[in-house]
Write an enzyme that holds these catalytic residues in place. Structure first.
Site, PDB file in Angstrom:
ATOM      1  N   ARG A  15     -35.052  43.455  38.838  1.00 17.79           N
ATOM      2  CA  ARG A  15     -34.877  43.994  40.186  1.00 17.79           C
ATOM      3  C   ARG A  15     -33.940  43.152  41.057  1.00 17.79           C
ATOM      4  O   ARG A  15     -33.538  43.558  42.134  1.00 17.79           O
ATOM      5  CB  ARG A  15     -36.259  44.128  40.868  1.00 17.79           C
ATOM      6  N   SER A 406       2.455   8.164  68.141  1.00 14.65           N
ATOM      7  CA  SER A 406       2.300   9.567  67.746  1.00 14.65           C
ATOM      8  C   SER A 406       3.326   9.974  66.699  1.00 14.65           C
ATOM      9  O   SER A 406       4.432   9.445  66.648  1.00 14.65           O
ATOM     10  CB  SER A 406       2.477  10.467  68.965  1.00 14.65           C
TER      11      SER A 406
END
Ligand code: UD1
Ligand code: CA
Length: 470
Positions: A15, A406
């Site tokens: 099932r 950066s």
């Protein structure tokens, strides 16, 4: 009283509509069988025998090294047939045989202990665990005689309409007196709706032989929920999650909107931690007191220290975040990463196998992989460690107090010394000495008046063209 446990896990699980063995399907982060084994372990029953059949190799492999004894049932012809298949394993132990369906993840060890106690005190040949459900569905019904004594268990498929109306169901957990079980088990026949050897048929045959059969009804009927379909699997997962949630709330953990929060069975959350909505704490995750996690965060095998915070939309796996550190929003922290005390990892930062020292910062848009970053280092926005050359991975080391400007590209292997300064926009390919400045970018050229001259030239050309037309 010696108790031997036998777990039935050989069934096809038809099932479920799944190729996978039913007991390996996960409910609330653990295989169904694992839930059951844990409640047995708590009870002190550490080495149960497990009957396997359908997908036996998978089940055995998933639980190897756990001290389990496996018995094969091929082909699986019913629960009674399964118990028979393991007879050599259990008939040697005089005393009590505890038989459990493998698909009962909600069962508590306290309930098993109470079942065994009923069995002992009643001196029963068999004691069933039962539950009274509002909707008895497809469960086997427990039939009692007018005096209330258990008479039989009838499967829903074989039951009359009157029997189907009974709401007391067989949970699929039984204590048997070993000596009393052998005969009735041998007498089983598959003459029923499913053509199977039903273990439940031994009840009627014991009663017929004048052997006492007892029942213990679970105070919490949800413990009897068996998993036969994926829908039931989902329902059981939800109940397990809710059970965990209640324990955490009672212990002083703040869960904001608990219906959206998953704290897995092996995750630890200390009192006064705050877990925000849509947050998943999986595997061996620990969140210490005063930490806040979420919303929309997933932590796998990760430790979050006291007072640390993991902000919105982060994924962390196998990471350690030390006390007072802050991660996110939108950070991806991959395995073997350690984020030091008070450090900060901001948005769109990915870390892999990287140690970020105490007080260090990588606030925006970075990839830091295979890196050892010292205390108080500032990693500027857009910094990338080029740790992979297409063949192997290389380390980057940045000493304490260094400043990386950066949009820096750090080509590994590379060391930036403590206190050094890297100019923004650099592509660093050679080691930077301590306290030095490294700049590696094209020198800027400014041409005075160039832009104005261009504007004026374009305007002139346009005017000439229009004059030509007219
Ligand atoms: C069974 C009971 C039912 C009870 C319900 C509780 C029987 C005949 N029925 O029904 O009364 O209400 O559990 O959940 O026992 N298994 C094997 N070998 C087999 C068949 C099954 O090992 O040949 C294992 C399965 O893997 C499973 C367990 O036994 O873990 C129960 O089997 P399942 O088919 O789920 O039984 P139910 O129909 O739910
Ligand atoms: Ca079942």
């Amino acid at each position: 009283m010696t108790v031997h446990a036998l777990v039935l896990a050989a069934g096809k699980g038809t099932r479920m509509k799944s190729a996978r063995a039913k007991v390996l399907h996960q409910a609330f982060g653990l295989p169904l069988l694992e839930h059951l084994l844990r409640s047995l372990e708590t009870l002190g029953l550490r080495t149960p025998t497990v009957v396997v059949g359908h997908r036996a190799e998978d089940v055995e492999a998933a639980f190897q090294g756990r001290g389990l004894a496996f018995v094969r049932q091929v082909p699986p012809l019913g629960t009674g047939h399964a118990v028979r298949a393991a007879q050599d394993a259990w008939s040697r132990h005089a005393g009590t045989l505890l038989v459990l369906n493998g698909d009962l993840p909600l069962l508590r060890s306290e309930t098993l202990a109470a079942l065994l106690e009923t069995h002992r005190s009643r001196g029963a040949a068999a004691t069933l665990l039962t539950a009274v459900l509002t909707d008895a569905g497809d469960y086997g019904r427990v039939l009692r005689d007018p005096s209330g004594a258990v008479r039989a268990v009838v499967e829903a498929k074989d039951a009359s309409a009157e029997e189907r109306a009974v709401r007391e169901i067989n949970a699929g957990v039984y204590a048997f007196d070993v000596a009393a079980l052998v005969g009735p088990l041998e007498a089983l026949s598959p003459r029923n709706a499913q053509g199977e050897y039903y273990l439940t048929d031994v009840v009627a045959s014991m009663v017929a032989a004048g052997r006492p059969v007892a029942a213990f009804a679970t105070p919490d009927p949800s413990e009897a929920l068996g998993v036969n379909t994926l829908e039931e699997l989902a329902a059981v997962s939800r109940l397990l999650r809710e059970r965990r949630t209640r324990v955490l709330l009672a212990a002083g953990v703040v869960l904001e909107d608990p219906t959206t929060i998953h704290v897995g069975p092996d995750a630890v959350v200390e009192p006064d931690a705050v877990i925000r909505p849509f947050t998943f704490l999986e595997g061996r995750t620990t969140v210490r007191s005063g930490a806040a996690v979420g919303p929309f965060v997933r932590l796998v095998d990760t430790e979050v220290g006291p007072g640390a915070q993991i902000l919105d939309h982060c994924l962390l796996r196998e990471a350690v975040v030390a006390s007072g550190a802050s991660v996110g929003p939108f950070a991806h922290v991959r395995p073997e990463t350690v984020i030091g005390a008070g450090a900060r990892v901001g948005n769109f930062v990915e870390l892999k196998k990287t140690r970020l020292g105490a007080g260090a910062k990588a606030p925006h848009l970075s990839y830091l992989g295979d890196a050892e970053i010292g205390e108080r280092v500032n990693v500027g926005a857009g910094t990338i460690t080029c740790n992979y050359d297409g063949t192997s991975k290389h380390p980057t080391r940045i000493g304490a107090g260094a400043f990386v400007g950066s949009n820096t590209t750090l080509v590994a292997p590379l060391t930036v010394g403590p206190g050094a300064y890297v100019g923004a926009g650099s592509t660093i390919t050679e080691d930077v000495p301590p306290d030095a400045l490294a700049v590696a970018r094209a020198r800027q050229v400014s041409k005075e008046g160039w832009a104005r001259a261009r504007r004026e030239r374009l305007a002139r050309e346009k005017a000439d063209k229009e004059a030509g037309k007219g």
